[in-house]
Write a protein that holds these residues in place. Structure first.
Motif, PDB file in Angstrom:
ATOM      1  N   VAL A 115      -3.355  -0.457  -4.295  1.00  0.00           N
ATOM      2  CA  VAL A 115      -4.230   0.588  -3.764  1.00  0.00           C
ATOM      3  C   VAL A 115      -5.173   0.009  -2.718  1.00  0.00           C
ATOM      4  O   VAL A 115      -5.361   0.575  -1.649  1.00  0.00           O
ATOM      5  CB  VAL A 115      -5.013   1.284  -4.900  1.00  0.00           C
TER       6      VAL A 115
ATOM      7  N   ALA B 118       0.829  -1.203   0.000  1.00  0.00           N
ATOM      8  CA  ALA B 118       0.000   0.000   0.000  1.00  0.00           C
ATOM      9  C   ALA B 118       0.867   1.258   0.000  1.00  0.00           C
ATOM     10  O   ALA B 118       0.638   2.186  -0.792  1.00  0.00           O
ATOM     11  CB  ALA B 118      -0.928  -0.010   1.217  1.00  0.00           C
TER      12      ALA B 118
ATOM     13  N   VAL C  78      -4.499   4.829   0.220  1.00  0.00           N
ATOM     14  CA  VAL C  78      -4.256   3.404  -0.010  1.00  0.00           C
ATOM     15  C   VAL C  78      -4.753   2.626   1.199  1.00  0.00           C
ATOM     16  O   VAL C  78      -4.792   3.142   2.316  1.00  0.00           O
ATOM     17  CB  VAL C  78      -2.771   3.116  -0.280  1.00  0.00           C
TER      18      VAL C  78
ATOM     19  N   ALA D 122     -10.045   5.134  -0.758  1.00  0.00           N
ATOM     20  CA  ALA D 122      -9.218   5.000  -1.960  1.00  0.00           C
ATOM     21  C   ALA D 122      -9.606   6.037  -3.000  1.00  0.00           C
ATOM     22  O   ALA D 122      -8.744   6.602  -3.694  1.00  0.00           O
ATOM     23  CB  ALA D 122      -9.346   3.591  -2.536  1.00  0.00           C
TER      24      ALA D 122
ATOM     25  N   TRP E 247      -0.507   6.815  -6.661  1.00  0.00           N
ATOM     26  CA  TRP E 247      -1.976   6.872  -6.592  1.00  0.00           C
ATOM     27  C   TRP E 247      -2.450   8.237  -6.112  1.00  0.00           C
ATOM     28  O   TRP E 247      -3.388   8.822  -6.670  1.00  0.00           O
ATOM     29  CB  TRP E 247      -2.486   5.773  -5.666  1.00  0.00           C
TER      30      TRP E 247
ATOM     31  N   ARG F  18       1.298   4.385  -2.767  1.00  0.00           N
ATOM     32  CA  ARG F  18       0.665   5.630  -2.336  1.00  0.00           C
ATOM     33  C   ARG F  18       1.066   6.841  -3.165  1.00  0.00           C
ATOM     34  O   ARG F  18       0.202   7.632  -3.587  1.00  0.00           O
ATOM     35  CB  ARG F  18       0.971   5.890  -0.857  1.00  0.00           C
TER      36      ARG F  18
END
Length: 541
Positions: free
Chosen positions: A237, A88, A208, A203, A95, A92
């Motif tokens: 994610v 995750a 995440v 999300a 994302w 991060r």
């Protein structure tokens, strides 16, 4: 790159299909049910780009046929939780930096997949794994899940559009950052939509997530991950892990990058989570967000002016749909003496007409409770009521676990307003009724407010507008979702944002902009176009 201020597709509530005999959707879900029930699924953990199968497995058994296995899921250990956290955090930066419209597109696509090619599959998985009737699966796994995804995209744009005013020579801006770290989502068995929304909503805002679904919901959890992957959600994610709940949670709450928990489940577990976070508070980079929706002891209160048929129908549906396994289910009722004989007659007639069995038979109104622990708990309370001097079984009271975890819809009448089942959350098809004297309306209002530590949902029935206003004010703190002349269940995303206070949670209202605000950390930016060049203010002369 090209820029634009984009308008997202307008959110609307997904229409609930009827599944009436002869309809296309009934045929499709029946076929999906048959295929899934007569095959076996192998559910991995989803960590980063990997589907991890440890070989340490547990069977997935339909509650209405607990000797039948429809698959297995793999359990991990601390190393897998640590791997999920790392995955995750590795995801991060990229994302969080992704343009919001691309995040929106992923979840809008997921909604369309559920509305179309995955509708029958996610409904069938919910019918089999969680023992929901086709109607309950449709309003949950399909429609509510779709609504969460669509409306949250719209709510996200509302948040981003909320900007401060600017004075002369200054431009003030507000940006909404994802939280620094990762989010832990813990989801229950009873709503597939909640299982999907709790990891998806953080999300969507750029966070995440490490997600731990309920062990009693693994069939539909697997479909959720399949849909998210197909919709284009990048690896890492949302990471799905399963195993020992305490081990998973302890590992997560011990991590310096833990930034928040999104939880639905029991009050006792949530209290433990809060305590654990408090103990570890000095370890974290930032104060974690704690968002939880927990238990309920939801009420129906009828005024003497109520229409008995309406009250009886609300009790029948509110208490017994999905075997009473909704946190909003009616589990205690207060009925005036003057209308109780008619309400009782109608309620008994309705309950006796309810068919119970496998969810494959779509003429069944109720099915089995989720597992043996729930069955044994409910049976013990029913047995106690049969022996009690201040309670009696009005209808139902039977149970059988030879094939499935079947508890008959049961109505208990008690002369004691503080009888055990008037106060204790049972989470099953057991409704307790206290009959009050018509002259004690105001005393009963106080009783409703003080009987339970919970404050999730509640309903009042009355044809007297003065009484409705009086009850609405008197009961303002004991229900986060309050219903007038309706059952206390069935909240719709975008229409009745859901959540309660007191021992029922933090009341952050899933299905509204309020929940999404919990998953961002605002940063104010002030830009001055022509900065001053002298420190002296005019008052200095």
């Amino acid at each position: 790159m090209p820029k634009g201020i984009y308008n997202v597709p307008e959110a609307y509530n997904e229409p609930v299909l009827s599944y009436a005999p002869g309809t296309k959707e009934r045929e499709q879900v029946a076929a999906a049910f048959k295929e899934m029930y007569n095959s076996t699924v192998d559910v991995p953990m989803y960590i980063g780009s990997e589907e991890i199968r440890t070989g340490k497995t547990r069977d997935i058994n339909p509650p209405f046929d607990h000797k039948k296995s429809v698959g297995k899921y793999h359990e991990g250990d601390v190393s897998h939780v640590e791997k999920a956290i790392k995955s995750a955090l590795d995801a991060r930066t990229k994302w969080a930096a992704l343009s919001w419209e691309h995040r929106a597109s992923i979840f809008l696509k997921a909604a369309e997949l559920i509305a179309g090619p995955y509708r029958a599959k996610i409904n069938a998985a919910t019918m089999i794994g969680q023992a929901k009737t086709v109607h309950q699966a449709e309003i949950d796994a399909a429609c509510e899940f779709i609504d969460f995804l669509r409306f949250n995209v719209e709510f996200m744009t509302q948040i981003y559009a909320e900007q401060p005013v600017s004075s002369d020579g200054i431009w003030n801006r507000m940006e909404y950052r994802p939280l620094e770290g990762f989010i832990y989502a813990i989801t229950p068995f009873n709503f597939t939509a909640i299982a999907g929304n709790l990891p998806a909503s953080p999300a969507m805002m750029g966070n995440v997530v490490v997600w731990k679904p309920s062990a009693s919901q693994m069939l539909s959890a697997n479909v959720i991950m399949e849909v998210f992957k197909l919709a284009g959600l990048p690896d890492g994610v949302i990471n799905m892990v399963q195993g020992n709940a305490a081990e998973i949670s302890d590992t997560i709450f011990d991590h310096t990058d833990f930034a928040g928990v999104h939880y639905t489940g029991s009050t006792a577990v949530f209290n433990g989570i809060w305590g654990k976070i408090g103990q570890n508070i000095n370890k974290y980079k930032t104060y974690p967000r704690i968002v939880g929706e927990t238990g309920g002891k939801d009420f129906v209160l009828a005024h003497p002016s109520s229409i008995p048929a309406q009250v009886a129908t609300a009790l029948s549906r509110g208490a017994f749909e999905y075997q009473g396994q909704k946190c909003s289910a009616a589990s205690r009722a207060y009925i005036p003496k003057s209308i109780w004989p008619e309400v009782k007659e109608l309620l008994v007639k309705a309950v006796k007409s309810m068919k119970m069995g496998s969810t494959e038979d779509m003429s069944n109104f109720v099915s089995a409770v989720i597992h043996e622990g729930s069955f044994d708990k409910l049976a013990s309370y029913i047995d106690a009521a049969k022996k009690a001097s201040d309670a009696e079984i009005v209808v139902g009271g039977g149970y059988d676990k030879s094939k499935g975890w079947f508890i008959e819809p049961t109505v208990i009448e008690t002369s004691n307003p503080k009888y055990d089942t008037m106060c204790t959350e049972l989470f099953g098809p057991v409704l307790t009724v206290h009959v009050y004297d018509d002259t004690k309306w105001e005393e009963t209002l106080k009783l409703v407010d003080e009987t339970s530590p919970y404050a999730l949902t509640g309903a009042i029935f009355s044809q007297d507008r003065y009484a409705i206003e009086q009850a609405t004010k008197a009961l303002e703190n004991c229900a986060g979702n309050f219903y007038i002349n309706d059952k206390p269940t069935g909240a719709v995303v975008g229409q009745q944002p859901f959540g309660g206070a007191r021992a029922s949670g933090t009341n952050d209202k899933a299905g509204s902009v309020l929940n999404l605000l919990r998953w961002v950390s605002p940063r104010t930016i002030k830009e001055t176009f022509v900065p001053p060049t002298d420190y002296r203010y005019p008052f200095l002369g």
